[in-house]
Design an enzyme around this catalytic site. Structure first.
Site, PDB file in Angstrom:
ATOM      1  N   GLY A 151     -43.609 145.040 -58.940  1.00 51.64           N
ATOM      2  CA  GLY A 151     -43.463 146.440 -58.491  1.00 51.64           C
ATOM      3  C   GLY A 151     -41.979 146.760 -58.401  1.00 51.64           C
ATOM      4  O   GLY A 151     -41.137 145.947 -58.746  1.00 51.64           O
TER       5      GLY A 151
ATOM      6  N   ASP B  43     -40.898 159.516 -54.421  1.00 52.15           N
ATOM      7  CA  ASP B  43     -40.902 158.770 -55.682  1.00 52.15           C
ATOM      8  C   ASP B  43     -42.273 158.857 -56.332  1.00 52.15           C
ATOM      9  O   ASP B  43     -42.825 157.860 -56.785  1.00 52.15           O
ATOM     10  CB  ASP B  43     -40.500 157.310 -55.428  1.00 52.15           C
ATOM     11  CG  ASP B  43     -40.021 156.671 -56.734  1.00 52.15           C
ATOM     12  OD1 ASP B  43     -39.855 155.447 -56.778  1.00 52.15           O
ATOM     13  OD2 ASP B  43     -39.868 157.426 -57.723  1.00 52.15           O
TER      14      ASP B  43
ATOM     15  N   LYS C 205     -47.580 142.712 -51.441  1.00 53.10           N
ATOM     16  CA  LYS C 205     -46.317 143.051 -52.073  1.00 53.10           C
ATOM     17  C   LYS C 205     -45.267 142.266 -51.311  1.00 53.10           C
ATOM     18  O   LYS C 205     -45.215 142.343 -50.080  1.00 53.10           O
ATOM     19  CB  LYS C 205     -46.066 144.546 -51.952  1.00 53.10           C
ATOM     20  CG  LYS C 205     -44.704 144.966 -52.409  1.00 53.10           C
ATOM     21  CD  LYS C 205     -44.506 146.428 -52.246  1.00 53.10           C
ATOM     22  CE  LYS C 205     -45.254 147.117 -53.325  1.00 53.10           C
ATOM     23  NZ  LYS C 205     -44.900 146.605 -54.654  1.00 53.10           N
TER      24      LYS C 205
ATOM     25  N   GLY D  25     -40.120 144.160 -55.663  1.00 57.13           N
ATOM     26  CA  GLY D  25     -40.577 142.785 -55.530  1.00 57.13           C
ATOM     27  C   GLY D  25     -41.922 142.679 -56.232  1.00 57.13           C
ATOM     28  O   GLY D  25     -42.371 143.621 -56.879  1.00 57.13           O
TER      29      GLY D  25
ATOM     30  N   ILE E 210     -49.837 140.159 -60.327  1.00 55.56           N
ATOM     31  CA  ILE E 210     -50.373 141.191 -61.224  1.00 55.56           C
ATOM     32  C   ILE E 210     -49.336 142.244 -61.576  1.00 55.56           C
ATOM     33  O   ILE E 210     -49.630 143.237 -62.206  1.00 55.56           O
ATOM     34  CB  ILE E 210     -51.603 141.918 -60.628  1.00 55.56           C
ATOM     35  CG1 ILE E 210     -51.369 142.328 -59.185  1.00 55.56           C
ATOM     36  CG2 ILE E 210     -52.829 141.079 -60.767  1.00 55.56           C
ATOM     37  CD1 ILE E 210     -52.508 143.135 -58.627  1.00 55.56           C
ATOM     38  N   GLY E 211     -48.121 142.050 -61.165  1.00 59.72           N
ATOM     39  CA  GLY E 211     -47.156 143.058 -61.598  1.00 59.72           C
ATOM     40  C   GLY E 211     -45.915 142.951 -60.746  1.00 59.72           C
ATOM     41  O   GLY E 211     -45.984 142.558 -59.590  1.00 59.72           O
TER      42      GLY E 211
HETATM   43  C1  LIG Z   1     -51.390 145.469 -65.205  1.00 59.60           C
HETATM   44  N1  LIG Z   1     -51.476 145.830 -63.824  1.00 59.60           N
HETATM   45  C2  LIG Z   1     -52.562 145.559 -63.138  1.00 59.60           C
HETATM   46  O1  LIG Z   1     -53.510 145.027 -63.634  1.00 59.60           O
HETATM   47  C3  LIG Z   1     -52.589 145.934 -61.691  1.00 59.60           C
HETATM   48  C4  LIG Z   1     -53.736 145.922 -60.887  1.00 59.60           C
HETATM   49  C5  LIG Z   1     -55.141 145.564 -61.270  1.00 59.60           C
HETATM   50  N2  LIG Z   1     -53.387 146.308 -59.628  1.00 59.60           N
HETATM   51  C6  LIG Z   1     -52.043 146.574 -59.610  1.00 59.60           C
HETATM   52  C7  LIG Z   1     -51.278 147.025 -58.489  1.00 59.60           C
HETATM   53  C8  LIG Z   1     -51.701 147.233 -57.177  1.00 59.60           C
HETATM   54  C9  LIG Z   1     -52.982 147.022 -56.583  1.00 59.60           C
HETATM   55  O2  LIG Z   1     -53.995 146.582 -57.138  1.00 59.60           O
HETATM   56  N3  LIG Z   1     -52.917 147.374 -55.269  1.00 59.60           N
HETATM   57  C10 LIG Z   1     -51.662 147.805 -54.972  1.00 59.60           C
HETATM   58  C11 LIG Z   1     -51.134 148.281 -53.739  1.00 59.60           C
HETATM   59  C12 LIG Z   1     -49.802 148.688 -53.691  1.00 59.60           C
HETATM   60  C13 LIG Z   1     -49.019 148.609 -54.855  1.00 59.60           C
HETATM   61 CL1  LIG Z   1     -47.380 149.138 -54.761  1.00 59.60          CL
HETATM   62  C14 LIG Z   1     -49.530 148.135 -56.066  1.00 59.60           C
HETATM   63  C15 LIG Z   1     -50.875 147.737 -56.107  1.00 59.60           C
HETATM   64  C16 LIG Z   1     -51.526 146.354 -60.897  1.00 59.60           C
HETATM   65  C17 LIG Z   1     -50.079 146.537 -61.270  1.00 59.60           C
END
Ligand SMILES: CNC(=O)c1c(C)[nH]c(/C=C2\C(=O)Nc3ccc(Cl)cc32)c1C
Length: 270
Positions: A13, A132, A33, A16, A10-11
């Protein structure tokens, strides 16, 4: 790893990739992650372990919850299992609002700000500084609660690794003392809070710049446009207070929690 079913990435970060997963025991949706520790030197590895050990102690509604970690010696990866935040990251949320030419009502701005200040209160008294704080590291859950994520991991990586991982974005929230190469301190997190509060209103950072030099000059100059008139003078006063060039003149986390706009909302929460 066999306890989890991978749903999908989903992304990517800062450190990583972030993958959505399902815990087989109870079908709970989480994320992991994935970090390649193989590229880290001994110092970074021990610091990462120390950081993860701090992460696991923190239980706070406004800090992304850490659940577990899996170390895969085979491919030298560490998987950090954390809470799933359905709303994604605040940076994407702000970008979308800007595209739709929408703004955040002041009421919602104070609510997000209060939650981040509460998160900072929690980690500061555990002697962790975020280092950050920015929209890309703030995540929204299904109830639009803001949660600080990914904190600290960057603070202890040495420069080359940090460079290798840190996305090439411009450090818009860098404080004057960080530019002067002075010691980062808790008030640097407060400066970043001021930048966040400004960006929630303007949908752009207080010191926009296309390169690091122009950015450094704007930060040291310390001048920023007033937000649109839909936002109150109180909001501008808190932003200006957090964006004091001299870190001693900035509020502490406790000063911010004692602001009427925050303390009133804290009472409502109870
Ligand atoms: C487009 N992005 C998404 O849909 C997205 C969703 C639904 N969740 C995330 C990211 C996280 C997420 O859902 N839980 C997380 C815990 C720690 C970190 Cl560093 C990131 C996340 C993201 C980037």
């Amino acid at each position: 790893m066999e306890n989890y079913e991978v749903i999908g990435e989903i992304g990517a970060g800062q450190f990583g990739k972030v993958v959505k997963i399902k815990r087989k025991s109870d079908n709970k949706i989480l994320v992991w992650k994935q970090l390649e520790y193989g590229k880290m030197d001994e110092k970074e590895k021990s610091q990462l372990v120390a950081e993860v050990n701090i992460l696991r102690e923190i239980r706070h509604p406004n800090v992304v919850r850490y659940y577990d970690r899996i170390i895969d010696k085979q491919n030298q990866h560490i998987y950090i299992i954390m809470e799933y935040c359905e709303g994604g990251d605040l940076a994407a949320f702000l970008k979308n609002l800007k595209k739709e030419k929408e703004t955040i009502p002041e009421e919602a701005i104070w609510r997000i700000f209060m939650q981040i200040v509460l998160a900072l209160h929690e980690i500061h008294h555990k002697k962790i500084m975020h280092r950050d704080l920015k929209p890309a590291n703030i995540f929204l859950d299904s109830k639009n609660n803001a949660k600080l994520g990914d904190f600290g991991l960057s603070k202890k990586l040495s420069d080359e690794t940090k460079f290798a991982y840190t996305n090439v974005g411009t450090p818009y929230y860098m404080s004057p003392e960080q530019i002067e190469e002075n010691k980062y301190n808790e008030k640097s997190d407060i400066w970043a809070c001021g930048c966040l509060l400004y960006e929630l209103g303007a949908l752009s950072p207080p010191f926009p710049a296309t390169n690091h030099l122009a950015l450094a000059m704007k930060i040291k100059n310390g001048k920023f446009e007033r937000l649109s008139k839909q936002y109150s003078d109180e909001l501008m006063r808190v932003i200006s207070w957090c964006l004091q060039k001299n870190s001693e003149n900035r509020p502490s986390v406790d000063d911010l929690l004692n602001l009427p706009q925050i303390s009133m909302r804290l009472r409502e929460k109870r």
